[in-house]
Design a protein around this motif. Sequence first.
Motif, PDB file in Angstrom:
ATOM      1  N   ALA A  32      51.063  64.686 -85.362  1.00 47.55           N
ATOM      2  CA  ALA A  32      50.972  64.268 -86.769  1.00 47.55           C
ATOM      3  C   ALA A  32      50.418  62.846 -86.929  1.00 47.55           C
ATOM      4  CB  ALA A  32      52.337  64.387 -87.443  1.00 47.55           C
ATOM      5  N   ARG A  33      50.392  62.070 -85.818  1.00 46.85           N
ATOM      6  CA  ARG A  33      49.833  60.709 -85.924  1.00 46.85           C
ATOM      7  C   ARG A  33      48.318  60.714 -85.751  1.00 46.85           C
ATOM      8  NH1 ARG A  33      53.162  58.738 -80.962  1.00 46.85           N
ATOM      9  NH2 ARG A  33      52.153  60.683 -80.409  1.00 46.85           N
ATOM     10  N   ASN A  34      47.799  61.890 -85.388  1.00 47.84           N
ATOM     11  CA  ASN A  34      46.384  61.985 -85.081  1.00 47.84           C
ATOM     12  C   ASN A  34      45.649  62.606 -86.281  1.00 47.84           C
ATOM     13  OD1 ASN A  34      43.901  62.954 -84.172  1.00 47.84           O
ATOM     14  ND2 ASN A  34      44.664  63.324 -82.109  1.00 47.84           N
ATOM     15  N   ARG A  35      44.641  61.897 -86.785  1.00 50.43           N
ATOM     16  CA  ARG A  35      43.950  62.385 -87.989  1.00 50.43           C
ATOM     17  C   ARG A  35      43.306  63.741 -87.775  1.00 50.43           C
ATOM     18  NH1 ARG A  35      40.091  58.408 -90.009  1.00 50.43           N
ATOM     19  NH2 ARG A  35      39.043  60.296 -90.708  1.00 50.43           N
ATOM     20  N   LEU A  36      42.854  63.954 -86.521  1.00 49.90           N
ATOM     21  CA  LEU A  36      42.195  65.223 -86.216  1.00 49.90           C
ATOM     22  C   LEU A  36      43.155  66.412 -86.388  1.00 49.90           C
ATOM     23  CD1 LEU A  36      39.540  66.410 -85.316  1.00 49.90           C
ATOM     24  CD2 LEU A  36      40.245  66.061 -82.949  1.00 49.90           C
ATOM     25  N   SER A  37      44.394  66.223 -85.929  1.00 48.22           N
ATOM     26  CA  SER A  37      45.397  67.286 -86.101  1.00 48.22           C
ATOM     27  C   SER A  37      45.570  67.625 -87.576  1.00 48.22           C
ATOM     28  CB  SER A  37      46.757  66.858 -85.537  1.00 48.22           C
ATOM     29  OG  SER A  37      46.814  67.015 -84.149  1.00 48.22           O
ATOM     30  N   LEU A  38      45.677  66.579 -88.395  1.00 46.28           N
ATOM     31  CA  LEU A  38      45.873  66.784 -89.835  1.00 46.28           C
ATOM     32  C   LEU A  38      44.675  67.515 -90.435  1.00 46.28           C
ATOM     33  CD1 LEU A  38      47.294  63.227 -90.625  1.00 46.28           C
ATOM     34  CD2 LEU A  38      48.595  65.355 -90.428  1.00 46.28           C
ATOM     35  N   GLN A  39      43.475  67.115 -89.961  1.00 40.65           N
ATOM     36  CA  GLN A  39      42.237  67.712 -90.456  1.00 40.65           C
ATOM     37  C   GLN A  39      42.132  69.194 -90.092  1.00 40.65           C
ATOM     38  OE1 GLN A  39      39.699  65.740 -92.094  1.00 40.65           O
ATOM     39  NE2 GLN A  39      39.060  67.828 -92.649  1.00 40.65           N
ATOM     40  N   VAL A  40      42.448  69.500 -88.807  1.00 40.95           N
ATOM     41  CA  VAL A  40      42.394  70.899 -88.363  1.00 40.95           C
ATOM     42  C   VAL A  40      43.403  71.723 -89.158  1.00 40.95           C
ATOM     43  CG1 VAL A  40      42.845  72.473 -86.428  1.00 40.95           C
ATOM     44  CG2 VAL A  40      41.539  70.383 -86.041  1.00 40.95           C
ATOM     45  N   GLU A  41      44.585  71.147 -89.392  1.00 34.83           N
ATOM     46  CA  GLU A  41      45.604  71.865 -90.151  1.00 34.83           C
ATOM     47  C   GLU A  41      45.123  72.141 -91.582  1.00 34.83           C
ATOM     48  OE1 GLU A  41      49.363  69.893 -90.769  1.00 34.83           O
ATOM     49  OE2 GLU A  41      50.299  71.802 -91.352  1.00 34.83           O
ATOM     50  N   GLU A  42      44.554  71.101 -92.195  1.00 31.42           N
ATOM     51  CA  GLU A  42      44.080  71.255 -93.575  1.00 31.42           C
ATOM     52  C   GLU A  42      43.004  72.340 -93.662  1.00 31.42           C
ATOM     53  OE1 GLU A  42      43.443  67.367 -95.520  1.00 31.42           O
ATOM     54  OE2 GLU A  42      41.752  68.384 -96.502  1.00 31.42           O
ATOM     55  N   ASP A  43      42.023  72.260 -92.741  1.00 31.51           N
ATOM     56  CA  ASP A  43      40.948  73.269 -92.712  1.00 31.51           C
ATOM     57  C   ASP A  43      41.519  74.674 -92.527  1.00 31.51           C
ATOM     58  OD1 ASP A  43      39.115  71.344 -93.022  1.00 31.51           O
ATOM     59  OD2 ASP A  43      38.162  71.560 -91.050  1.00 31.51           O
ATOM     60  N   ALA A  44      42.431  74.784 -91.562  1.00 31.58           N
ATOM     61  CA  ALA A  44      42.979  76.105 -91.245  1.00 31.58           C
ATOM     62  C   ALA A  44      43.715  76.665 -92.456  1.00 31.58           C
ATOM     63  CB  ALA A  44      43.910  76.024 -90.038  1.00 31.58           C
ATOM     64  N   GLU A  97      42.334  70.805 -82.296  1.00 34.36           N
ATOM     65  CA  GLU A  97      41.172  70.054 -81.837  1.00 34.36           C
ATOM     66  C   GLU A  97      39.895  70.473 -82.544  1.00 34.36           C
ATOM     67  OE1 GLU A  97      41.193  70.226 -77.579  1.00 34.36           O
ATOM     68  OE2 GLU A  97      43.052  69.045 -77.540  1.00 34.36           O
ATOM     69  N   PHE A  98      38.860  69.652 -82.373  1.00 30.59           N
ATOM     70  CA  PHE A  98      37.691  69.760 -83.223  1.00 30.59           C
ATOM     71  C   PHE A  98      37.022  71.130 -83.260  1.00 30.59           C
ATOM     72  CE2 PHE A  98      33.184  68.915 -84.262  1.00 30.59           C
ATOM     73  CZ  PHE A  98      33.392  68.599 -85.580  1.00 30.59           C
ATOM     74  N   PHE A  99      36.788  71.733 -82.075  1.00 26.91           N
ATOM     75  CA  PHE A  99      36.038  72.995 -82.064  1.00 26.91           C
ATOM     76  C   PHE A  99      36.920  74.226 -82.229  1.00 26.91           C
ATOM     77  CE2 PHE A  99      32.851  70.286 -79.907  1.00 26.91           C
ATOM     78  CZ  PHE A  99      31.841  70.459 -80.835  1.00 26.91           C
ATOM     79  N   VAL A 128      48.982  80.093 -85.211  1.00 29.37           N
ATOM     80  CA  VAL A 128      49.935  78.992 -85.029  1.00 29.37           C
ATOM     81  C   VAL A 128      49.240  77.765 -84.450  1.00 29.37           C
ATOM     82  CG1 VAL A 128      50.733  79.979 -82.801  1.00 29.37           C
ATOM     83  CG2 VAL A 128      52.127  78.265 -83.984  1.00 29.37           C
ATOM     84  N   LEU A 129      49.389  76.656 -85.140  1.00 30.15           N
ATOM     85  CA  LEU A 129      48.799  75.402 -84.668  1.00 30.15           C
ATOM     86  C   LEU A 129      49.632  74.865 -83.510  1.00 30.15           C
ATOM     87  CD1 LEU A 129      48.140  74.157 -88.214  1.00 30.15           C
ATOM     88  CD2 LEU A 129      46.381  74.067 -86.461  1.00 30.15           C
ATOM     89  N   THR A 130      48.946  74.550 -82.401  1.00 25.94           N
ATOM     90  CA  THR A 130      49.660  74.025 -81.234  1.00 25.94           C
ATOM     91  C   THR A 130      49.099  72.661 -80.862  1.00 25.94           C
ATOM     92  OG1 THR A 130      48.140  74.931 -79.606  1.00 25.94           O
ATOM     93  CG2 THR A 130      49.924  76.357 -80.314  1.00 25.94           C
ATOM     94  N   MET A 131      49.813  71.983 -79.942  1.00 25.46           N
ATOM     95  CA  MET A 131      49.400  70.649 -79.470  1.00 25.46           C
ATOM     96  C   MET A 131      49.188  69.720 -80.663  1.00 25.46           C
ATOM     97  SD  MET A 131      49.180  70.976 -76.158  1.00 25.46           S
ATOM     98  CE  MET A 131      47.905  70.306 -75.103  1.00 25.46           C
ATOM     99  N   TYR A 132      50.048  69.884 -81.639  1.00 25.49           N
ATOM    100  CA  TYR A 132      49.890  69.183 -82.905  1.00 25.49           C
ATOM    101  C   TYR A 132      50.477  67.775 -82.792  1.00 25.49           C
ATOM    102  CZ  TYR A 132      50.012  68.525 -87.967  1.00 25.49           C
ATOM    103  OH  TYR A 132      49.811  68.070 -89.240  1.00 25.49           O
TER     104      TYR A 132
END
Length: 186
Positions: free
Chosen positions: A121-133, A84-86, A115-119
């Motif tokens: 893959a259809r949600n752009r935010l999840s992809l964005q948080v993963e990329e940033d991380a 998530e965003f924050f 570890v990324l949780t509550m992921y």
Amino acid sequence: MSPDLYEKTDIENIDLVPSTTDLSSADIELASAKNRSEKLRKVFGNSDLSKYDYVLLDCPPSLNVLTVNALIAAHALIIPLQSEFFALEGLSQLLMSVREVRDLGNPDLRIEGVVLTMYDARNRLSLQVEEDARENLGELVFKTVIPRNVRISEAPSFAMPVLSYDSRSKGAEAYRALAQEILARR
Ligand SMILES: Nc1ncnc2c1ncn2[C@@H]1O[C@H](COP(=O)(O)OP(=O)(O)OP(=O)(O)O)[C@@H](O)[C@H]1O
Ligand SMILES: [Mg+2]
């Protein structure tokens, strides 16, 4: 650990020290105590933990005295990061606290991984948080991500871990993969 502290579980080889409501006032009671951050480490030091391969300490998301006690007592830290965003903002705070804890008295505290949780893959935010991380933390981020999975959210109401509740669910598969990844890193 004193035998009256832990309980056997239905799962072979897993014992549990459950929390109680008493713990909610521990933060305030410990605030003025001497060596307040070292209490748990002392308990561990006086306990025979040799029959255990791992001791997992579940912490609250806030950095209170209890969390600091866990960080002082632990060898390593696994950080769940909600997609998530924050989330990343909280993470950089936590990383600073890890540095403080190292200075405070646990110089060898290791970050095992994030570890990324509550992921989703259809949600752009999840992809964005993963990329940033992954961009910022590199190898620290586990390859395994834990998907948002309804079986994980159902399991607690049956007082079961998801691996027992629905061993073949996507959530259980993901946690199993995470365990394998952690073991493979050692
Ligand atoms: N991957 C997931 N998919 C769906 N639901 C999840 C997932 N992970 C956790 N949940 C659900 O979200 C809720 C909170 O999860 P959990 O207790 O693991 O979070 P927490 O951050 O440790 O919360 P707390 O601060 O209360 O300890 C629980 O009801 C849990 O079942
Ligand atoms: Mg929790």
